[in-house]
Design a protein around this motif. Sequence first.
Motif, mmCIF file in Angstrom:
data_model
loop_
_atom_site.group_PDB
_atom_site.id
_atom_site.type_symbol
_atom_site.label_atom_id
_atom_site.label_comp_id
_atom_site.label_asym_id
_atom_site.label_seq_id
_atom_site.Cartn_x
_atom_site.Cartn_y
_atom_site.Cartn_z
ATOM 1 N N UNK A 354 -5.558 -23.826 -3.789
ATOM 2 C CA UNK A 354 -4.509 -24.697 -4.354
ATOM 3 C C UNK A 354 -3.879 -24.120 -5.612
ATOM 4 N N UNK A 355 -4.280 -22.896 -5.993
ATOM 5 C CA UNK A 355 -3.712 -22.216 -7.172
ATOM 6 C C UNK A 355 -3.859 -23.087 -8.424
ATOM 7 N N UNK A 356 -5.022 -23.654 -8.612
ATOM 8 C CA UNK A 356 -5.229 -24.608 -9.709
ATOM 9 C C UNK A 356 -4.855 -24.030 -11.068
ATOM 10 N N UNK A 357 -5.233 -22.797 -11.356
ATOM 11 C CA UNK A 357 -4.994 -22.234 -12.674
ATOM 12 C C UNK A 357 -3.710 -21.420 -12.768
ATOM 13 N N UNK A 385 0.693 -23.970 1.616
ATOM 14 C CA UNK A 385 1.041 -22.894 0.680
ATOM 15 C C UNK A 385 2.136 -22.051 1.311
ATOM 16 N N UNK A 386 3.368 -22.276 0.864
ATOM 17 C CA UNK A 386 4.486 -21.503 1.384
ATOM 18 C C UNK A 386 4.602 -20.136 0.711
ATOM 19 N N UNK A 387 3.688 -19.858 -0.230
ATOM 20 C CA UNK A 387 3.651 -18.527 -0.817
ATOM 21 C C UNK A 387 2.978 -17.532 0.120
ATOM 22 N N UNK A 388 2.282 -18.042 1.168
ATOM 23 C CA UNK A 388 1.547 -17.180 2.082
ATOM 24 C C UNK A 388 2.104 -17.289 3.491
ATOM 25 N N UNK A 395 2.261 -12.231 0.933
ATOM 26 C CA UNK A 395 3.033 -13.180 0.145
ATOM 27 C C UNK A 395 4.384 -13.397 0.806
ATOM 28 N N UNK A 396 4.819 -14.645 0.900
ATOM 29 C CA UNK A 396 6.124 -14.946 1.481
ATOM 30 C C UNK A 396 7.204 -14.783 0.433
ATOM 31 N N UNK A 407 4.617 -18.664 9.638
ATOM 32 C CA UNK A 407 3.469 -19.569 9.654
ATOM 33 C C UNK A 407 2.859 -19.613 8.256
ATOM 34 N N UNK A 408 3.079 -20.701 7.564
ATOM 35 C CA UNK A 408 2.556 -20.842 6.216
ATOM 36 C C UNK A 408 1.098 -21.316 6.265
#
Length: 433
Positions: A354-357, A385-388, A395-396, A407-408
Amino acid sequence: VGTVIGRGGERVRQIQTDTNTRIRFDDHYSSGGGDGDDGDGNGLNRSRLVVIKGSVEATARAEMIINEIIRQQSSVTTKSFKVETSSVGYIIVETSSVGYIIGRNGLTIQSIRDKSGAQIKVEPKSKQTNPVMTSLDITGTDEQIEEAFELMNKEIALRNSQQNRCQQNYSQMAIPVTKPLTIDIEASDSPLDLDHYFSRLNRIGGNEVFVSAVKSPDEFYVQIGGAGAQHLDLLVEEITAFYSNEDNRICIKPTSVRMGDIVAVPFPYDDHWYRARVVAIETSLESEVESMVDVFYVDYGNQLVLEYNQICTLNDQFLRRLPFQAMCCSLYGVQPNDHLNWSQQSIQKFKELSHLEKWKPLFAKVIEMKIIDGKHEMYCIDLIDKNRDISSNEESSDDRNDNPNVMHLNIALELIAKDFAIACDDSEDIAIR
């Protein structure tokens, strides 16, 4: 210090000659020790202050040279010793770098604790004897302490690299003059329903969000991204500017603190002030001011226990400027592997996904909404996560985020695939949205 002085004092003498300054090392700010020991009793020289005398230009040049010498060394100075079955380590860092280790709302230091398994305690400002250096205590096994040292070094190196790239712009910025702030806006008389004074996720379509606090996949908090995050950052800066002034804090000190009060409080791991709600009070029998107050940070989702004298009345302007930003959520379609409790490994994996930090935006799709304790809302969401791009495991790019052929990463599916969770009995099919 030895690196700056050089063998036989050769380096510091050269700096004095080159800059036409006089340099000394003042032990006045040392944390002290036994006779002949300016350390901490364990052989650690905790702090010495460099005093530079000369013209403005000369002292600035000497300071620049000394800072460069320090910067070329390791980011932290360390010392450790055995205590029973565990070890205690110390690190000494520049006070200006402490914020890098702590991170926004304390998330970076919490991540370092989780990854290393070590306990980390930052020296409180009230106990600091050196205005330019700060001590951190680390407790754990030798391996855990070493891992924590490495993670902190990496964080400081990363931030210093980013700062160096912007150094030229910083040098052109004017230094603001700190002065008391005043608020003249008249408070509104209309009451607020504080139990429902939260931002809301769009239940039709999707939402760009940041995950701001995590207890488990069953209970975590998100903030609206985009303009909402910018408004919150601005509000926090204004609250901090107001409550950092001692005169302002004295003027609005509360006469009493009650359960449910919305207050202004500091966060122990950074220099900012935030909005919070009092959720519990541990009353001291000796004195009210020695009581402890449990607060919930309404814009982030963190919960901490603070001293009574750290609590301030929240000005009505700061209350009404923006609804509370921390929205309680649970991850749709997953449950613990044992059907009962989430393991620390599963929680840590969810924090990473979730990319908390890192404060990277995620896509949240509301599946349903629940009412907790008869009044509090909890969103059950798909978190994407649309970054992946999982089809290529890369990385997208921005132009691929909305491409239907990409496919995210569905975080619930990833937890299940990596054996950190199992599908809920009544929702075994989780769509990639």
